[in-house]
Design an enzyme around this catalytic site. Sequence first.
Site, PDB file in Angstrom:
ATOM      1  N   LYS A  15      47.142  24.301  41.148  1.00 56.66           N
ATOM      2  CA  LYS A  15      46.790  22.969  40.720  1.00 56.66           C
ATOM      3  C   LYS A  15      46.309  22.939  39.286  1.00 56.66           C
ATOM      4  O   LYS A  15      46.312  21.906  38.622  1.00 56.66           O
ATOM      5  CB  LYS A  15      45.629  22.446  41.598  1.00 56.66           C
ATOM      6  CG  LYS A  15      45.963  22.153  43.012  1.00 56.66           C
ATOM      7  CD  LYS A  15      44.734  21.543  43.725  1.00 56.66           C
ATOM      8  CE  LYS A  15      44.122  22.607  44.591  1.00 56.66           C
ATOM      9  NZ  LYS A  15      42.971  22.148  45.374  1.00 56.66           N
ATOM     10  N   GLY A  16      45.841  24.085  38.809  1.00 55.47           N
ATOM     11  CA  GLY A  16      45.132  24.134  37.529  1.00 55.47           C
ATOM     12  C   GLY A  16      45.891  23.553  36.341  1.00 55.47           C
ATOM     13  O   GLY A  16      45.280  23.023  35.413  1.00 55.47           O
ATOM     14  N   ASP A  49      39.010  25.348  37.769  1.00 55.84           N
ATOM     15  CA  ASP A  49      37.913  25.030  38.680  1.00 55.84           C
ATOM     16  C   ASP A  49      37.033  26.227  38.996  1.00 55.84           C
ATOM     17  O   ASP A  49      37.415  27.376  38.791  1.00 55.84           O
ATOM     18  CB  ASP A  49      38.477  24.525  40.014  1.00 55.84           C
ATOM     19  CG  ASP A  49      39.116  25.656  40.820  1.00 55.84           C
ATOM     20  OD1 ASP A  49      39.992  26.355  40.268  1.00 55.84           O
ATOM     21  OD2 ASP A  49      38.718  25.863  41.982  1.00 55.84           O
ATOM     22  N   ASP A  92      45.251  35.429  33.749  1.00 53.80           N
ATOM     23  CA  ASP A  92      44.079  36.300  33.817  1.00 53.80           C
ATOM     24  C   ASP A  92      44.558  37.747  33.999  1.00 53.80           C
ATOM     25  O   ASP A  92      44.821  38.450  33.030  1.00 53.80           O
ATOM     26  CB  ASP A  92      43.183  35.812  34.957  1.00 53.80           C
ATOM     27  CG  ASP A  92      41.813  36.440  34.966  1.00 53.80           C
ATOM     28  OD1 ASP A  92      41.666  37.565  34.454  1.00 53.80           O
ATOM     29  OD2 ASP A  92      40.875  35.825  35.487  1.00 53.80           O
ATOM     30  N   GLU A 133      51.306  27.293  32.666  1.00 55.41           N
ATOM     31  CA  GLU A 133      50.080  27.790  33.287  1.00 55.41           C
ATOM     32  C   GLU A 133      48.858  27.324  32.502  1.00 55.41           C
ATOM     33  O   GLU A 133      48.917  27.164  31.277  1.00 55.41           O
ATOM     34  CB  GLU A 133      50.086  29.325  33.317  1.00 55.41           C
ATOM     35  CG  GLU A 133      50.677  29.927  34.578  1.00 55.41           C
ATOM     36  CD  GLU A 133      49.767  29.764  35.797  1.00 55.41           C
ATOM     37  OE1 GLU A 133      48.878  28.890  35.795  1.00 55.41           O
ATOM     38  OE2 GLU A 133      49.948  30.519  36.762  1.00 55.41           O
ATOM     39  N   ASP A 134      47.757  27.116  33.209  1.00 56.66           N
ATOM     40  CA  ASP A 134      46.497  26.849  32.514  1.00 56.66           C
ATOM     41  C   ASP A 134      45.904  28.144  31.983  1.00 56.66           C
ATOM     42  O   ASP A 134      45.400  28.197  30.874  1.00 56.66           O
ATOM     43  CB  ASP A 134      45.502  26.117  33.426  1.00 56.66           C
ATOM     44  CG  ASP A 134      45.337  26.800  34.774  1.00 56.66           C
ATOM     45  OD1 ASP A 134      46.114  27.745  35.079  1.00 56.66           O
ATOM     46  OD2 ASP A 134      44.444  26.394  35.535  1.00 56.66           O
ATOM     47  N   PHE A 155      34.474  33.919  32.839  1.00 55.92           N
ATOM     48  CA  PHE A 155      34.958  32.886  33.762  1.00 55.92           C
ATOM     49  C   PHE A 155      34.866  31.514  33.102  1.00 55.92           C
ATOM     50  O   PHE A 155      33.818  31.133  32.576  1.00 55.92           O
ATOM     51  CB  PHE A 155      34.138  32.904  35.053  1.00 55.92           C
ATOM     52  CG  PHE A 155      34.765  32.073  36.137  1.00 55.92           C
ATOM     53  CD1 PHE A 155      35.816  32.570  36.893  1.00 55.92           C
ATOM     54  CD2 PHE A 155      34.322  30.783  36.386  1.00 55.92           C
ATOM     55  CE1 PHE A 155      36.415  31.800  37.879  1.00 55.92           C
ATOM     56  CE2 PHE A 155      34.909  29.996  37.371  1.00 55.92           C
ATOM     57  CZ  PHE A 155      35.957  30.516  38.114  1.00 55.92           C
ATOM     58  N   VAL A 156      35.971  30.780  33.131  1.00 50.72           N
ATOM     59  CA  VAL A 156      36.009  29.462  32.489  1.00 50.72           C
ATOM     60  C   VAL A 156      36.468  28.381  33.464  1.00 50.72           C
ATOM     61  O   VAL A 156      37.201  28.651  34.418  1.00 50.72           O
ATOM     62  CB  VAL A 156      36.940  29.459  31.242  1.00 50.72           C
ATOM     63  CG1 VAL A 156      36.343  30.272  30.113  1.00 50.72           C
ATOM     64  CG2 VAL A 156      38.347  29.970  31.579  1.00 50.72           C
ATOM     65  N   LYS A 211      43.821  35.845  29.025  1.00 48.40           N
ATOM     66  CA  LYS A 211      42.784  36.870  28.822  1.00 48.40           C
ATOM     67  C   LYS A 211      43.536  38.183  28.676  1.00 48.40           C
ATOM     68  O   LYS A 211      43.666  38.939  29.642  1.00 48.40           O
ATOM     69  CB  LYS A 211      41.854  36.937  30.036  1.00 48.40           C
ATOM     70  CG  LYS A 211      40.987  35.707  30.264  1.00 48.40           C
ATOM     71  CD  LYS A 211      40.097  35.935  31.495  1.00 48.40           C
ATOM     72  CE  LYS A 211      39.346  34.694  31.885  1.00 48.40           C
ATOM     73  NZ  LYS A 211      38.657  34.848  33.201  1.00 48.40           N
TER      74      LYS A 211
HETATM   75  C1  PRP Z   1      44.698  30.414  38.568  1.00 52.81           C
HETATM   76  C2  PRP Z   1      45.561  30.025  37.375  1.00 52.81           C
HETATM   77  C3  PRP Z   1      46.724  30.974  37.480  1.00 52.81           C
HETATM   78  C4  PRP Z   1      46.103  32.208  38.094  1.00 52.81           C
HETATM   79  C5  PRP Z   1      45.842  33.227  37.025  1.00 52.81           C
HETATM   80  O1  PRP Z   1      45.143  29.735  39.691  1.00 52.81           O
HETATM   81  O2  PRP Z   1      45.964  28.679  37.430  1.00 52.81           O
HETATM   82  O3  PRP Z   1      47.753  30.452  38.298  1.00 52.81           O
HETATM   83  O4  PRP Z   1      44.879  31.812  38.711  1.00 52.81           O
HETATM   84  O5  PRP Z   1      45.254  34.389  37.542  1.00 52.81           O
HETATM   85  P1  PRP Z   1      45.998  35.795  37.542  1.00 52.81           P
HETATM   86  O6  PRP Z   1      46.634  35.984  36.187  1.00 52.81           O
HETATM   87  O7  PRP Z   1      44.877  36.786  37.776  1.00 52.81           O
HETATM   88  O8  PRP Z   1      47.001  35.821  38.640  1.00 52.81           O
HETATM   89  P2  PRP Z   1      44.278  29.675  41.052  1.00 52.81           P
HETATM   90  O9  PRP Z   1      44.714  30.765  41.978  1.00 52.81           O
HETATM   91  O10 PRP Z   1      42.828  29.621  40.719  1.00 52.81           O
HETATM   92  O11 PRP Z   1      44.769  28.311  41.702  1.00 52.81           O
HETATM   93  P3  PRP Z   1      44.507  26.813  41.190  1.00 52.81           P
HETATM   94  O12 PRP Z   1      45.295  26.647  39.908  1.00 52.81           O
HETATM   95  O13 PRP Z   1      45.036  25.961  42.289  1.00 52.81           O
HETATM   96  O14 PRP Z   1      43.014  26.660  40.979  1.00 52.81           O
END
Ligand code: PRP
Length: 183
Positions: free
Chosen positions: A50-51, A165, A109, A105-106, A158-159, A137
């Site tokens: 969703k991000g 979220d 990580d 992507e937002d 953490f952001v 990151k």
């Molecule tokens: C977050 C973000 C990426 C992912 C990055 O999504 O939007 O999709 O984590 O992390 P990674 O590089 O370690 O895989 P999240 O799983 O929090 O879902 P959301 O967007 O629905 O909050």
Amino acid sequence: MKIPSNYEIKGKRFVPMISPEEIEQAVVRIAANINNDYQNKIPIFLIVLKGSIIFGADLIRHIAVDCEIKTISAKSYGEKMESSGSVDLNIIEEDFKDKDLIIVEDIVDTGRTLTTLVNNLRKFEPKSIETASLLTKSSMHITDVSIKYVGFDIEPKFVIGYGLDYAEKGRHLPAIYVLDDEN
Ligand code: PRP
């Protein structure tokens, strides 16, 4: 734009890190690069839920080439502050053959989500797959990810905000906020 000077979720305090104006500049810069690279192409923007809904919505309004939009569901964090290590994807049968895909992507990580996504999308035999991520990151990447369009390479903290979220809270904030060191 006036923004809250701090924001608290479950007793954790977050403070501003990237302003709405800085985000807007990055969005415009990324869109300009995409517009330049995709002349005479019809990219499909894959907005990773969703991000990325906020970044995706802002980005596509600066896109000047014909394009399509799809959403993809991916989840890895749960309610924790660390990536869970497993990625749930929900890609239904799509006609991506010979298409130019841009994953939106937002944040990248560890890179697990993006790597899993790219590996799954390759099965549809698209012509190209690139990624636009507002945040990365790079010091946290454990997979070999290539992100063509990046807004900001940030410290491994953490952001939240602008779609991101903590336990589903904070997505509405217009800036990126970081967990305060004094927590
Ligand atoms: C977050 C973000 C990426 C992912 C990055 O999504 O939007 O999709 O984590 O992390 P990674 O590089 O370690 O895989 P999240 O799983 O929090 O879902 P959301 O967007 O629905 O909050």
